[in-house]
Design a protein around this motif. Structure first.
Motif, PDB file in Angstrom:
ATOM      1  N   MET A   1      -0.952   5.137  -4.313  1.00 50.57           N
ATOM      2  CA  MET A   1      -1.374   4.104  -2.225  1.00 50.57           C
ATOM      3  C   MET A   1      -1.946   4.921  -1.480  1.00 50.57           C
ATOM      4  SD  MET A   1       1.567   2.674  -2.087  1.00 50.57           S
ATOM      5  CE  MET A   1       1.550   2.447  -0.045  1.00 50.57           C
ATOM      6  N   ASP A   2      -2.920   6.014  -1.995  1.00 52.53           N
ATOM      7  CA  ASP A   2      -3.879   6.359  -0.415  1.00 52.53           C
ATOM      8  C   ASP A   2      -5.194   6.305  -1.705  1.00 52.53           C
ATOM      9  OD1 ASP A   2      -4.164   8.529  -3.085  1.00 52.53           O
ATOM     10  OD2 ASP A   2      -4.117   9.789  -1.420  1.00 52.53           O
ATOM     11  N   ASN A   3      -5.033   5.346  -2.798  1.00 53.87           N
ATOM     12  CA  ASN A   3      -6.683   4.988  -2.848  1.00 53.87           C
ATOM     13  C   ASN A   3      -6.528   3.775  -4.341  1.00 53.87           C
ATOM     14  OD1 ASN A   3      -9.097   5.173  -5.107  1.00 53.87           O
ATOM     15  ND2 ASN A   3      -8.352   6.883  -6.387  1.00 53.87           N
ATOM     16  N   ASP A   4      -5.833   2.928  -3.654  1.00 56.66           N
ATOM     17  CA  ASP A   4      -5.639   1.191  -4.317  1.00 56.66           C
ATOM     18  C   ASP A   4      -7.018   0.786  -4.347  1.00 56.66           C
ATOM     19  OD1 ASP A   4      -4.345  -0.935  -4.784  1.00 56.66           O
ATOM     20  OD2 ASP A   4      -4.200  -1.590  -3.729  1.00 56.66           O
ATOM     21  N   LEU A   5      -6.714   0.085  -5.668  1.00 53.86           N
ATOM     22  CA  LEU A   5      -8.146  -0.883  -6.277  1.00 53.86           C
ATOM     23  C   LEU A   5      -8.253  -2.062  -5.175  1.00 53.86           C
ATOM     24  CD1 LEU A   5     -10.085  -1.279  -8.267  1.00 53.86           C
ATOM     25  CD2 LEU A   5      -8.159  -2.833  -9.672  1.00 53.86           C
ATOM     26  N   LYS A   6      -9.772  -1.852  -4.574  1.00 52.43           N
ATOM     27  CA  LYS A   6     -10.030  -3.507  -3.611  1.00 52.43           C
ATOM     28  C   LYS A   6     -10.435  -4.547  -4.678  1.00 52.43           C
ATOM     29  CE  LYS A   6     -12.357  -0.586  -0.154  1.00 52.43           C
ATOM     30  NZ  LYS A   6     -13.355  -0.069   0.148  1.00 52.43           N
ATOM     31  N   GLU A   7      -9.667  -5.801  -3.333  1.00 50.89           N
ATOM     32  CA  GLU A   7     -10.113  -7.389  -3.771  1.00 50.89           C
ATOM     33  C   GLU A   7     -11.686  -6.944  -4.770  1.00 50.89           C
ATOM     34  OE1 GLU A   7      -9.049 -11.685  -3.622  1.00 50.89           O
ATOM     35  OE2 GLU A   7      -8.526 -10.213  -2.582  1.00 50.89           O
ATOM     36  N   ASN A   8     -11.624  -7.565  -5.697  1.00 53.94           N
ATOM     37  CA  ASN A   8     -13.823  -8.107  -6.039  1.00 53.94           C
ATOM     38  C   ASN A   8     -14.227  -6.377  -6.156  1.00 53.94           C
ATOM     39  OD1 ASN A   8     -12.804 -10.604  -5.821  1.00 53.94           O
ATOM     40  ND2 ASN A   8     -13.783 -11.103  -3.989  1.00 53.94           N
ATOM     41  N   ALA A   9     -13.330  -5.482  -6.829  1.00 56.07           N
ATOM     42  CA  ALA A   9     -14.473  -4.335  -6.199  1.00 56.07           C
ATOM     43  C   ALA A   9     -15.103  -4.221  -7.883  1.00 56.07           C
ATOM     44  CB  ALA A   9     -12.786  -3.687  -6.978  1.00 56.07           C
TER      45      ALA A   9
END
Length: 541
Positions: free
Chosen positions: A122-130
């Protein structure tokens, strides 16, 4: 009676030639299916998380995942957090090959793809277009006690394409994303016994480096290399086929140079096709066993490109030269509209290959698909090449249609022609139909075996016999196109045999206008081809 005897002899000769070629074709498939192993092997590697205790010495320190001088390892990232070890001090180490094994020059190349195990948090989610940044290094050595020698070092970026099949809630924490494989490395030679890969994931929150990439648990690599047994079979085929094509080329060109006329365009194109086939056949790969030639993959692509461009050009010119009443024959400039798309398409694919494998000669971690600009450029080259291929296909279909329409018109008027003109057109018609049949068969076999090799498991098992389908595809198709070129030069070589004075121009009733027309192609007046001899029919008196 004499005509029937000659026709039977011609048919028998043609059947013998076809039978011999068929036997060699079957042998080519069996060599790959029964003798050679699978063309490639895929080996999975799990990276080991090492602690780089020597800060500020990243460029000189190589970390081994196992062995007498192995690194200090981390079990998982929870241990790193508890021991207050920062992400910049963690190195993912991979040793190639696995313990107790050695790499070999017979493997020819190494291709690696990467898979990341990313857990949801939850506190280290994978961002979109990472986008992930990799600090990668590659080294080699030839025994277990020497120092590692660096081959390449680079900082590369890869876009992450991941999906998460569950709701992103607290209950889903710890579950892994489903991420696509990433291109990692390609090297065109395997000249050393041992390789070491060190991968760092540098973190810089101020610059946004490796921020928002999720919680990476592990890095997996899959290494793909050519099997040594297949390489030996492949080299043996090249070594055998090279003198075979060279001999038929010398024989073919000697037949042409003995003629009183200059070579016609079709003869030149067939000879050029033989040269391009020989260029592929010459087994320069033997030198890669003793030399670290990383450019062999690029060189192989160039050789294949030249052959395919020449083959496509030959089909166009072959159809054009059989437009029997066309006045523009025997001139290469008359085919610029059809050959132009081939040249443009080949040039685009060459530039694309140079942008990919050309750069990899210096940086094996480079991939043109990892950046937006590179992807758009690569797609542009591929699209232009595809458009050129479509234009070529339309031109070719149109020319084949014209030739068959021309043939239908000529066949209806053959009985009214003089003997020499009738024999001339019968030879042209037979040659065209015969080669069209062979060409369609070769193209169909290429497509069929390619599809079969993709949809099957790679081998078939019949009792105690195992057939390697993929290997049979490579050796069989390679042998088939060699036989295709061999047959072209054999069947289209001018003949110097005399058929008796009863077939002289005077007896055949050839006037000067007819004789002038016959010399624009390969006819029996200047020396018939082998196909013409096999197909000619004596007129019934």
């Amino acid at each position: 009676m004499a005509g029937a005897i000659i026709e039977n002899m011609s048919t028998r000769k043609l059947c013998i030639v076809g039978g011999i070629l068929l036997v060699f074709q079957v042998i080519a498939f069996l060599v790959g299916g029964l003798i050679a192993p699978s063309p490639t092997t895929a080996v999975p590697y799990m990276s080991v998380k090492c602690i780089d205790v020597r800060k500020n010495h990243h460029k000189t320190k190589w970390l081994m995942p196992w062995g007498p001088n192995h690194c200090k390892k981390l079990k998982d990232f929870d241990e790193a957090v508890s021991r207050q070890i920062e992400a910049n001090d963690i190195v993912f180490a991979v040793h190639v090959p696995l313990p107790t094994k050695e790499m070999s020059p017979w493997f020819q190349f190494m291709l690696f793809i990467m898979q990341l195990d990313i857990a949801f948090k939850m506190d280290n989610d994978l961002k979109e277009n990472a986008e992930i940044t990799l600090d990668v290094s590659l080294a080699y050595r030839d025994d277990m006690f020497s120092d590692w020698e660096e081959i390449a070092h680079a900082i590369e970026n890869r876009k992450l394409k991941c999906t998460f099949g569950s709701p992103k809630t607290l209950e889903s924490e710890g579950r892994h994303y489903d991420c696509d494989f990433l291109p990692f490395m390609e090297i065109g030679s395997v000249a050393h016994k041992y390789y070491l890969i060190n991968i760092r994931l540098p973190v810089n929150e101020r610059k946004g480096i490796n921020v928002g990439i999720g919680e990476i648990k592990d890095i997996r690599l899959v290494g793909i290399h050519q099997n040594g047994g297949f390489t030996k079979v492949w080299f043996a085929m090249k070594t055998f086929l090279t003198p075979s094509i060279l001999i038929i080329m010398v024989w073919y060109w000697r037949r042409i140079t003995l003629m009183t006329r200059a070579p016609v365009l079709l003869e030149k194109v067939i000879f050029a096709l033989g040269i391009s086939m020989t260029f592929i056949n010459i087994p320069v790969e033997w030198f890669s066993i003793g030399f670290d030639w990383t450019w062999m993959l690029l060189f192989g692509d160039i050789r294949q490109g030249i052959f395919y461009a020449m083959l496509l050009s030959f089909w166009i010119i072959f159809c054009g030269e059989h437009m029997m009443d066309q006045s523009e024959r025997n001139r290469l400039s008359g085919y610029w509209k059809q050959v132009g798309p081939i040249a443009v398409g080949s040039f685009c694919l060459f530039i694309f290959d140079m942008c990919e494998r050309g750069v990899q000669l210096k940086n094996p971690f480079y991939s043109i698909w990892t950046t937006e600009v590179g992807t758009e450029l690569a797609m542009a080259f591929i699209i232009v090449a595809g458009i050129c291929l479509c234009l070529y296909f339309l031109f070719l279909c149109f020319m084949v249609f014209q030739v068959f329409r021309n043939i239908s018109g000529k066949q209806s008027s053959l009985p009214a022609m003089s003997k020499a003109r009738r024999l001339h057109y019968e030879g042209l018609i037979f040659r065209f139909k015969f080669l069209m049949l062979i060409t369609l068969a070769c193209a169909a076999m290429t497509v069929i075996f390619f599809i079969v090799s993709q949809v099957t498991e790679g081998h078939w098992k019949w009792g105690d016999i195992t057939i390697q389908v993929n290997s049979a595809f490579f050796t069989g198709i390679y042998g088939m196109w060699n036989l295709y070129v061999f047959a072209l030069m054999f069947l289209y070589a001018p003949s110097h045999k005399n058929y008796g004075e009863d077939q002289s121009n005077g007896d055949l009733g050839v006037n000067s206008g007819e004789e002038l027309q016959l010399t624009t192609t390969i006819t029996h007046v200047d020396g018939p081809t082998e196909v013409y001899k096999l197909a000619r029919k004596e007129a019934q008196e």
